[in-house]
Motif scaffolding. Structure first.
Motif, PDB file in Angstrom:
ATOM      1  N   GLN A 463       0.847  -1.184   0.000  1.00  0.00           N
ATOM      2  CA  GLN A 463       0.000   0.000   0.000  1.00  0.00           C
ATOM      3  C   GLN A 463       0.893   1.248   0.000  1.00  0.00           C
ATOM      4  OE1 GLN A 463      -3.465  -0.809  -0.280  1.00  0.00           O
ATOM      5  NE2 GLN A 463      -2.340  -2.722  -0.593  1.00  0.00           N
ATOM      6  N   PRO A 464       0.326   2.459   0.016  1.00  0.00           N
ATOM      7  CA  PRO A 464       1.160   3.663  -0.042  1.00  0.00           C
ATOM      8  C   PRO A 464       2.160   3.751   1.106  1.00  0.00           C
ATOM      9  CG  PRO A 464      -1.105   4.210  -0.572  1.00  0.00           C
ATOM     10  CD  PRO A 464      -1.110   2.788  -0.118  1.00  0.00           C
ATOM     11  N   LEU A 465       3.309   4.330   0.802  1.00  0.00           N
ATOM     12  CA  LEU A 465       4.401   4.515   1.757  1.00  0.00           C
ATOM     13  C   LEU A 465       4.207   5.846   2.489  1.00  0.00           C
ATOM     14  CD1 LEU A 465       7.296   3.373   2.601  1.00  0.00           C
ATOM     15  CD2 LEU A 465       8.181   4.980   0.887  1.00  0.00           C
ATOM     16  N   VAL A 466       4.282   5.809   3.832  1.00  0.00           N
ATOM     17  CA  VAL A 466       4.148   7.035   4.623  1.00  0.00           C
ATOM     18  C   VAL A 466       5.151   7.000   5.766  1.00  0.00           C
ATOM     19  CG1 VAL A 466       1.707   7.378   4.106  1.00  0.00           C
ATOM     20  CG2 VAL A 466       2.355   6.048   6.127  1.00  0.00           C
ATOM     21  N   ALA A 467       5.391   8.142   6.370  1.00  0.00           N
ATOM     22  CA  ALA A 467       6.236   8.194   7.560  1.00  0.00           C
ATOM     23  C   ALA A 467       5.570   7.418   8.684  1.00  0.00           C
ATOM     24  CB  ALA A 467       6.468   9.640   7.971  1.00  0.00           C
ATOM     25  N   MET A 468       6.347   6.674   9.454  1.00  0.00           N
ATOM     26  CA  MET A 468       5.795   5.874  10.544  1.00  0.00           C
ATOM     27  C   MET A 468       5.065   6.755  11.553  1.00  0.00           C
ATOM     28  SD  MET A 468       5.287   2.825  11.667  1.00  0.00           S
ATOM     29  CE  MET A 468       6.492   1.771  10.843  1.00  0.00           C
ATOM     30  N   ALA A 469       5.547   7.976  11.759  1.00  0.00           N
ATOM     31  CA  ALA A 469       4.885   8.874  12.704  1.00  0.00           C
ATOM     32  C   ALA A 469       3.466   9.191  12.259  1.00  0.00           C
ATOM     33  CB  ALA A 469       5.692  10.170  12.856  1.00  0.00           C
ATOM     34  N   VAL A 470       3.274   9.340  10.940  1.00  0.00           N
ATOM     35  CA  VAL A 470       1.930   9.596  10.406  1.00  0.00           C
ATOM     36  C   VAL A 470       1.057   8.366  10.615  1.00  0.00           C
ATOM     37  CG1 VAL A 470       0.627  10.039   8.292  1.00  0.00           C
ATOM     38  CG2 VAL A 470       2.743  11.294   8.740  1.00  0.00           C
ATOM     39  N   PHE A 471       1.583   7.198  10.290  1.00  0.00           N
ATOM     40  CA  PHE A 471       0.817   5.960  10.449  1.00  0.00           C
ATOM     41  C   PHE A 471       0.411   5.759  11.908  1.00  0.00           C
ATOM     42  CE2 PHE A 471       0.135   1.451  11.007  1.00  0.00           C
ATOM     43  CZ  PHE A 471      -0.546   1.083   9.862  1.00  0.00           C
ATOM     44  N   ASP A 472       1.345   5.960  12.824  1.00  0.00           N
ATOM     45  CA  ASP A 472       1.053   5.778  14.245  1.00  0.00           C
ATOM     46  C   ASP A 472      -0.002   6.762  14.733  1.00  0.00           C
ATOM     47  OD1 ASP A 472       2.835   3.700  14.498  1.00  0.00           O
ATOM     48  OD2 ASP A 472       4.477   4.935  15.285  1.00  0.00           O
ATOM     49  N   ALA A 473       0.049   7.997  14.247  1.00  0.00           N
ATOM     50  CA  ALA A 473      -0.927   9.003  14.672  1.00  0.00           C
ATOM     51  C   ALA A 473      -2.335   8.601  14.261  1.00  0.00           C
ATOM     52  CB  ALA A 473      -0.565  10.364  14.084  1.00  0.00           C
ATOM     53  N   VAL A 474      -2.457   8.047  13.083  1.00  0.00           N
ATOM     54  CA  VAL A 474      -3.768   7.611  12.603  1.00  0.00           C
ATOM     55  C   VAL A 474      -4.254   6.397  13.389  1.00  0.00           C
ATOM     56  CG1 VAL A 474      -5.016   6.689  10.622  1.00  0.00           C
ATOM     57  CG2 VAL A 474      -3.391   8.550  10.311  1.00  0.00           C
ATOM     58  N   GLN A 475      -3.360   5.425  13.597  1.00  0.00           N
ATOM     59  CA  GLN A 475      -3.743   4.198  14.279  1.00  0.00           C
ATOM     60  C   GLN A 475      -4.131   4.437  15.736  1.00  0.00           C
ATOM     61  OE1 GLN A 475      -4.235   2.360  11.483  1.00  0.00           O
ATOM     62  NE2 GLN A 475      -3.533   0.593  12.637  1.00  0.00           N
ATOM     63  N   HIS A 500      12.496   5.000   9.299  1.00  0.00           N
ATOM     64  CA  HIS A 500      11.203   4.647   9.893  1.00  0.00           C
ATOM     65  C   HIS A 500      10.033   5.068   9.007  1.00  0.00           C
ATOM     66  CE1 HIS A 500      13.158   3.178  13.440  1.00  0.00           C
ATOM     67  NE2 HIS A 500      13.813   4.327  13.590  1.00  0.00           N
ATOM     68  N   MET A 501       9.971   4.408   7.871  1.00  0.00           N
ATOM     69  CA  MET A 501       8.843   4.565   6.966  1.00  0.00           C
ATOM     70  C   MET A 501       7.902   3.381   7.152  1.00  0.00           C
ATOM     71  SD  MET A 501       9.539   7.411   5.496  1.00  0.00           S
ATOM     72  CE  MET A 501       8.322   7.435   4.181  1.00  0.00           C
ATOM     73  N   ALA A 502       6.599   3.637   7.045  1.00  0.00           N
ATOM     74  CA  ALA A 502       5.584   2.602   7.232  1.00  0.00           C
ATOM     75  C   ALA A 502       5.106   2.103   5.873  1.00  0.00           C
ATOM     76  CB  ALA A 502       4.413   3.148   8.033  1.00  0.00           C
ATOM     77  N   LEU A 503       5.190   0.791   5.669  1.00  0.00           N
ATOM     78  CA  LEU A 503       4.668   0.168   4.454  1.00  0.00           C
ATOM     79  C   LEU A 503       3.707  -0.932   4.884  1.00  0.00           C
ATOM     80  CD1 LEU A 503       4.869   0.111   1.322  1.00  0.00           C
ATOM     81  CD2 LEU A 503       6.481  -1.785   1.601  1.00  0.00           C
ATOM     82  N   GLU A 504       2.427  -0.661   4.756  1.00  0.00           N
ATOM     83  CA  GLU A 504       1.421  -1.672   5.075  1.00  0.00           C
ATOM     84  C   GLU A 504       1.232  -2.564   3.858  1.00  0.00           C
ATOM     85  OE1 GLU A 504      -2.516  -1.612   7.864  1.00  0.00           O
ATOM     86  OE2 GLU A 504      -2.448  -0.169   6.223  1.00  0.00           O
ATOM     87  N   VAL A 505       1.168  -3.880   4.097  1.00  0.00           N
ATOM     88  CA  VAL A 505       1.147  -4.854   3.001  1.00  0.00           C
ATOM     89  C   VAL A 505       0.080  -5.895   3.268  1.00  0.00           C
ATOM     90  CG1 VAL A 505       2.478  -6.692   1.889  1.00  0.00           C
ATOM     91  CG2 VAL A 505       3.570  -4.501   2.387  1.00  0.00           C
ATOM     92  N   VAL A 580       5.414  -8.884 -10.393  1.00  0.00           N
ATOM     93  CA  VAL A 580       5.591  -7.523 -10.881  1.00  0.00           C
ATOM     94  C   VAL A 580       5.539  -6.572  -9.691  1.00  0.00           C
ATOM     95  CG1 VAL A 580       4.590  -8.024 -13.136  1.00  0.00           C
ATOM     96  CG2 VAL A 580       3.116  -7.231 -11.283  1.00  0.00           C
ATOM     97  N   PRO A 581       6.187  -5.411  -9.774  1.00  0.00           N
ATOM     98  CA  PRO A 581       6.131  -4.457  -8.657  1.00  0.00           C
ATOM     99  C   PRO A 581       4.778  -3.761  -8.576  1.00  0.00           C
ATOM    100  CG  PRO A 581       7.356  -3.517 -10.477  1.00  0.00           C
ATOM    101  CD  PRO A 581       7.056  -4.939 -10.867  1.00  0.00           C
ATOM    102  N   VAL A 582       4.430  -3.317  -7.380  1.00  0.00           N
ATOM    103  CA  VAL A 582       3.257  -2.447  -7.204  1.00  0.00           C
ATOM    104  C   VAL A 582       3.652  -1.067  -7.711  1.00  0.00           C
ATOM    105  CG1 VAL A 582       1.647  -1.435  -5.569  1.00  0.00           C
ATOM    106  CG2 VAL A 582       2.495  -3.769  -5.202  1.00  0.00           C
ATOM    107  N   PRO A 583       2.958  -0.533  -8.712  1.00  0.00           N
ATOM    108  CA  PRO A 583       3.418   0.709  -9.355  1.00  0.00           C
ATOM    109  C   PRO A 583       3.383   1.917  -8.427  1.00  0.00           C
ATOM    110  CG  PRO A 583       1.776  -0.433 -10.705  1.00  0.00           C
ATOM    111  CD  PRO A 583       1.761  -1.090  -9.365  1.00  0.00           C
ATOM    112  N   GLY A 584       4.260   2.862  -8.735  1.00  0.00           N
ATOM    113  CA  GLY A 584       4.176   4.214  -8.182  1.00  0.00           C
ATOM    114  C   GLY A 584       4.254   4.322  -6.678  1.00  0.00           C
ATOM    115  N   ASN A 585       5.157   3.576  -6.027  1.00  0.00           N
ATOM    116  CA  ASN A 585       5.255   3.677  -4.569  1.00  0.00           C
ATOM    117  C   ASN A 585       6.131   4.854  -4.154  1.00  0.00           C
ATOM    118  OD1 ASN A 585       6.593   2.415  -1.750  1.00  0.00           O
ATOM    119  ND2 ASN A 585       4.411   2.024  -2.058  1.00  0.00           N
TER     120      ASN A 585
END
Length: 592
Positions: A463-475, A500-505, A580-585
């Motif tokens: 899924q989209p790549l975001v900063a872990m701090a952003v992911f944690d704030a949402v969770q 510390h980038m968050a990649l949910e898979v 194949v790769p997930v496009p546009g990460n």
């Protein structure tokens, strides 16, 4: 938009079969704009159909809610008793009002949660989960201990308004509506604009909501109220800030600037458009919107929008035999309401009170555009008129007559007390472009989509790549949903470190190989990925070592010589060959 197009074409070959690639969906950038095409608008009603499907007597549900009570439920997400609800019931006339009160009393006695105010979401009532089968119909005979909260399927403060249109109402002290704001704007646009110019976002908020909005109101904050920065060190945007939140607007909060329901995104729209181009091996008597969406597993069933979009897009491919793309400019557009059943106190046409704030009508768009392209609109009576929106009445269609012993009672014209009454009188739209000089790349009739089996055969769907701090704030804040996660390719200049980038898979393992693939299809040598940790997002142990959802904590080094371009991410689980790769990460762009 290029990344979304690539994803629409790629489909999901990582965890599914019969879902990729969608080669009958075309990238318009690869074709000369003078190529022979035909544009087909696709429309659907903006009223949230799932509210009807799960709760109205018309669908034979155990909730057995009179259709008249689905309007407050669609607006608020509950049937909490208040003066507006009582006024609404009384407006139906003495005989019908008595029946409505009896129905409401009976429903609330059986399901008291419907009468409670849940705060930020839909009432805490449950529906069948699909364990016993929920497609293409709801199986109400499923044991209730297998049901799940409806709110878990429609996350966020107005997640059930999932027809690509959301609205808030403004009321006076007497409960009358003074203004309704409708939005069809996708969140990706606002995330992008925030990256370009937060001050411009503020200016637009002040235009759409009011001068009381300050830029600090738009910052994403953690559970303790601290501002959360993105990977570049700038305050992250919170699309579910207090001015783009909930169902009512006041001087201190609430508003409808852009869409917030998790399904209401342009990326989801394009992914659905691509999925609809796969031909399915369905008998003629089973070729329907419900069966198509179940077979293709795209979008959300029981909505007005997704089944209809998928069916109409597929019909072009199936019946005309031509590939399609979604028509530029790609968006979800509100259409002008049908005001023929509206009646104002002084005879002023109700259409005069409808204002297109952002976007344009078909007439404004030009002779070649045959659908409105409205992004934001309001319905408001000028103060000098001396009356409110709630003094305007709408006559229901004759199919809303109610049958009582010995007579048929026509529902009287009803005052506008809920925004959903207006949503029922207009459509949403997008358009598909068929390429008339291009043959289908694949005319195979495929079986329904299914998960790869065994699970160990799956690779991770990133899924989209975001900063872990952003992911944690949402969770950490249940009141804000996945719509708060940026939905865009992560943009960065070369020569930076991204700790510390968050990649949910989806379908990930504990120790995969993660690499980035460049525009030329080869592994990007200058992008180095370090896996700091893998955290399953479910409590249940994984079968075959593959988790339904897993979160990776990554540190990513973007070398100084990495060329500009779009990079896909590939998550290869142990023992599997790379997919194949997930496009546009990641989007690498110099000078940012």
């Amino acid at each position: 938009m290029t990344a979304f197009t690539d994803m629409a074409i790629a489909g999901n070959p990582w965890t599914n079969v019969n879902d990729a690639p969608r080669v009958n969906y075309l990238d318009p950038a690869e074709y000369d704009q003078t190529v022979n095409t035909a544009v087909q608008p696709i429309t659907w009603t903006a009223f949230p159909n799932k509210v009807n499907w799960y709760f109205s007597t018309s669908q034979g549900t155990p909730y057995a809610l009179d259709p008249a009570l689905t309007y407050p439920l669609a607006d608020k997400g509950n049937l909490a008793d208040d003066a507006v609800l009582q006024t609404w019931i009384d407006a139906h006339g003495a005989t019908y009002a008595k029946t409505l009160r009896a129905n409401l009393s009976d429903v609330l006695a059986k399901y008291p949660a419907l009468g409670e105010t849940p705060g930020d979401g839909f009432a805490a009532v449950s529906i069948p989960t699909g364990v016993s089968g929920v497609c293409p119909v709801v199986h109400w005979d499923q044991p209730q201990d297998e049901w799940a909260l409806y709110s878990s399927r429609v996350g966020g403060p107005r997640g059930w308004k999932d027809e690509y249109n959301e609205w808030v109402v403004t009321r006076n002290e007497g409960g009358q509506i003074t203004k309704i704001s409708f939005t069809a704007e996708n969140p990706e646009y606002w995330f992008t604009l925030w990256e370009v110019d937060p001050e411009k976002v503020l200016v637009l908020y002040q235009q759409l909501v009011g001068p009381q909005v300050v830029v600090e109101d738009l910052y994403l904050r953690d559970a303790e109220g601290n501002v959360v920065n993105d990977a570049a060190g700038n305050p992250a945007y919170n699309p579910l800030n207090k001015w783009n939140y909930g169902n009512e607007a006041t001087e201190t909060g609430g508003g409808a600037v852009h869409l917030t329901s998790p399904p209401n995104t342009v990326g989801a729209e394009m992914y659905l458009g691509g999925a609809a181009t796969i031909l399915r091996d369905l008998p003629g008597d089973q070729y329907s919107p419900a069966n198509m969406i179940c077979s293709g597993q795209y979008g959300g069933n029981f909505r007005n929008s997704d089944p209809n979009i998928g069916m109409q897009g597929n019909q072009v491919v199936r019946n005309v035999g031509k590939p399609i793309t979604l028509t530029n400019p790609i968006a979800l557009y509100m259409q002008m309401p049908d005001f023929s059943n509206y009646e104002t106190p002084d005879g002023t046409p109700a259409s005069e009170f409808f204002t297109v704030v952002r976007g344009r009508t078909a007439a404004e768009a030009g002779p070649d555009v045959h659908y409105d392209q409205i992004l934001h609109a309001t319905f408001e009576v000028p103060a000098e008129k001396g009356y409110t929106v709630s003094d305007i009445v709408i006559s229901p269609p004759t199919n809303e007559d109610r049958v009582f012993p010995g007579m048929v009672l026509r529902t009287p014209p009803l005052p506008i007390l809920y925004g959903s009454q207006i949503a029922e009188t207009f459509n949403q739209a997008l358009a598909a472009t068929a390429y008339l000089d291009v043959d289908l790349a694949d005319s195979t009739r495929f079986p329904p989509v299914a998960e790869k089996s065994p699970a160990s055969a799956q690779n991770g769907w990133a899924q989209p790549l975001v900063a872990m701090a952003v992911f944690d704030a949402v969770q950490s804040q249940p009141a804000i949903s996945a719509a708060t996660i940026p939905l865009l390719p992560f943009e960065t200049p070369p020569g930076v470190s991204l700790p510390h980038m968050a990649l949910e898979v989806l379908g990930g393992a504990m120790a995969p190989v993660i690499d980035y693939v460049g525009p030329d299809g080869t592994v990007a040598q200058g992008i180095t990925v370090t896996l700091n940790g893998a955290m399953p997002q479910t409590d249940a142990p994984a079968d075959d070592g593959i988790y339904e959802v897993i979160l990776y904590d990554l540190s990513i080094e973007i070398g100084p010589d990495v060329p500009d371009g779009s990079y896909g991410v590939r998550v290869t689980n142990p023992g599997n060959d790379p997919d194949v790769p997930v496009p546009g990460n990641i989007l690498v762009r110099s000078g940012q």
